[in-house]
Design a protein around this motif. Structure first.
Motif, short mmCIF file in Angstrom:
data_model
loop_
_atom_site.label_atom_id
_atom_site.label_comp_id
_atom_site.label_asym_id
_atom_site.label_seq_id
_atom_site.Cartn_x
_atom_site.Cartn_y
_atom_site.Cartn_z
N ARG A 1 0.81 -1.65 -0.01
CA ARG A 1 -0.20 -0.02 -0.14
C ARG A 1 0.72 1.11 -0.09
O ARG A 1 1.94 1.06 0.59
CB ARG A 1 -0.73 -0.06 1.05
N LEU A 2 0.37 2.37 -0.56
CA LEU A 2 0.99 3.47 -0.35
C LEU A 2 0.18 4.28 0.77
O LEU A 2 -0.52 4.62 0.80
CB LEU A 2 0.47 5.03 -1.98
N THR A 3 1.00 4.92 1.61
CA THR A 3 0.51 5.98 2.85
C THR A 3 1.53 7.30 2.28
O THR A 3 2.67 7.23 3.20
CB THR A 3 0.50 5.53 3.95
N GLY A 4 0.54 8.27 1.88
CA GLY A 4 1.36 9.76 1.27
C GLY A 4 2.63 9.70 0.58
O GLY A 4 2.45 8.81 -0.22
N GLN A 5 3.29 9.49 1.26
CA GLN A 5 4.81 9.14 0.55
C GLN A 5 5.42 7.96 1.24
O GLN A 5 6.79 7.30 -0.08
CB GLN A 5 6.48 10.44 0.30
N ASP A 6 5.37 7.57 1.34
CA ASP A 6 5.54 6.00 2.05
C ASP A 6 5.03 4.85 1.31
O ASP A 6 3.74 4.42 0.87
CB ASP A 6 5.86 5.49 3.76
N VAL B 1 4.82 0.78 1.74
CA VAL B 1 4.20 0.32 3.13
C VAL B 1 4.35 -1.16 2.31
O VAL B 1 3.33 -1.54 1.33
CB VAL B 1 3.37 0.53 4.26
N ALA B 2 4.90 -2.49 3.08
CA ALA B 2 4.67 -3.83 2.72
C ALA B 2 4.39 -4.93 3.72
O ALA B 2 5.56 -4.31 4.86
CB ALA B 2 5.62 -4.16 1.50
N ASP B 3 3.11 -4.93 4.15
CA ASP B 3 2.53 -5.36 5.28
C ASP B 3 2.74 -7.25 5.31
O ASP B 3 2.24 -7.24 4.20
CB ASP B 3 1.48 -4.93 5.85
N LEU C 1 2.33 -8.43 11.06
CA LEU C 1 3.19 -9.33 11.54
C LEU C 1 5.09 -8.62 11.48
O LEU C 1 5.42 -8.75 11.52
CB LEU C 1 3.23 -10.76 11.53
N PHE C 2 4.30 -8.51 10.66
CA PHE C 2 6.45 -7.73 9.55
C PHE C 2 5.51 -6.99 8.96
O PHE C 2 4.20 -6.76 8.00
CB PHE C 2 6.85 -8.85 9.62
N GLN C 3 6.55 -5.66 9.22
CA GLN C 3 5.89 -4.11 7.71
C GLN C 3 7.60 -3.96 6.68
O GLN C 3 8.59 -4.06 8.27
CB GLN C 3 5.65 -3.27 8.77
N LEU C 4 7.63 -3.67 6.32
CA LEU C 4 9.02 -2.84 5.95
C LEU C 4 8.41 -1.85 4.83
O LEU C 4 7.19 -1.68 3.88
CB LEU C 4 9.24 -4.06 4.37
N THR C 5 8.97 -0.65 5.10
CA THR C 5 8.70 1.27 5.24
C THR C 5 9.29 2.18 3.97
O THR C 5 10.60 1.88 5.07
CB THR C 5 7.42 1.76 6.28
N CYS C 6 9.48 2.05 3.07
CA CYS C 6 10.60 2.89 2.38
C CYS C 6 10.07 4.07 2.72
O CYS C 6 8.91 4.98 2.61
CB CYS C 6 10.79 3.08 0.95
N THR C 7 10.36 5.11 3.87
CA THR C 7 10.03 6.64 4.08
C THR C 7 10.76 7.42 3.02
O THR C 7 11.14 7.08 2.10
CB THR C 7 10.54 6.77 5.82
N ALA C 8 9.97 8.72 3.76
CA ALA C 8 10.53 9.89 3.14
C ALA C 8 11.72 9.95 3.20
O ALA C 8 12.37 10.56 1.93
CB ALA C 8 9.44 10.97 3.26
N VAL D 1 8.80 -2.33 -2.26
CA VAL D 1 9.32 -1.51 -1.42
C VAL D 1 10.59 -0.79 -1.10
O VAL D 1 10.62 0.13 -0.94
CB VAL D 1 9.08 -1.78 0.31
N VAL D 2 12.06 -2.01 -1.24
CA VAL D 2 12.68 -1.67 -1.76
C VAL D 2 13.10 -1.41 -3.24
O VAL D 2 13.82 0.37 -2.83
CB VAL D 2 13.92 -2.97 -1.97
N ASP D 3 12.55 -1.09 -3.76
CA ASP D 3 12.76 -0.63 -5.14
C ASP D 3 12.83 1.47 -5.08
O ASP D 3 12.80 1.68 -5.93
CB ASP D 3 12.53 -1.25 -6.06
#
Length: 178
Positions: free
Chosen positions: A68-73, A75-77, A86-93, A173-175
């Protein structure tokens, strides 16, 4: 000269040679001293997690990845079968990737990530019902998680180990962070 005198002269000469040889001591060379290596200090012990002999043979954690996209982030849950994250990866601004193992684990200060090609223990801290850490988007550990064959493991002291599939949501998310 008579034979007797020759014999006496020969014996005298032999005696003198024998005496000369006895008085002469051939010095023997002393063996070179054996070099003893100077003692080296022991290296400091390396603290490593206990070996996870066959982590990749453990059954996969049941669940699915959701992107999902939240604002500029980005996110993979990873959501378990019961609907809990259980686990989350987030690309932050800031272009860091935050890894969050969701759950309460008081005192947990590390997250161990294992892939087929790379394994690392990273420092972490408690954040809002999770144990979390941030990695630079170009960290090789993230690439190993995204492109590993099959799955990767996430281990946090005090929480159940997770054996997560490396699906496209992880790679996205990584890309997105690069």
């Amino acid at each position: 000269m008579s034979t007797g005198r020759i014999l006496i002269s020969a014996l005298s000469l032999a005696s003198l040679c024998a005496l000369a040889a006895c008085g002469r001591v051939v010095p023997q060379a002393e063996p070179p001293p054996v070099a003893t290596p100077s003692p080296r200090p022991n290296p400091p012990p390396v603290l490593a997690p206990p070996p996870a002999a066959a982590w990749d043979l453990e059954p996969a954690t049941p669940g699915t990845w959701v992107h999902r996209l939240t604002g500029q982030d980005s996110v993979a849950d990873f959501v378990g079968q019961d609907g809990r994250r259980l686990f989350q990866l987030t690309c932050t601004a800031a272009r860091d990737v935050e890894l969050r193992a969701l759950g309460n684990a008081p005192g947990a200060g590390t997250i161990t990530i294992r892939t087929r090609t790379l394994e690392r223990v990273v420092s972490a801290g408690a954040r809002e019902g999770a144990v979390a850490t941030r990695l630079n988007a170009r960290d090789p550990l993230l690439a190993a998680m995204a492109y590993t064959r099959g799955r990767f493991a996430v281990e946090v002291p005090g929480l159940p180990a997770l054996y997560l599939p490396s699906w496209p949501e992880v790679t996205r998310v990584v890309d997105d962070c690069q």
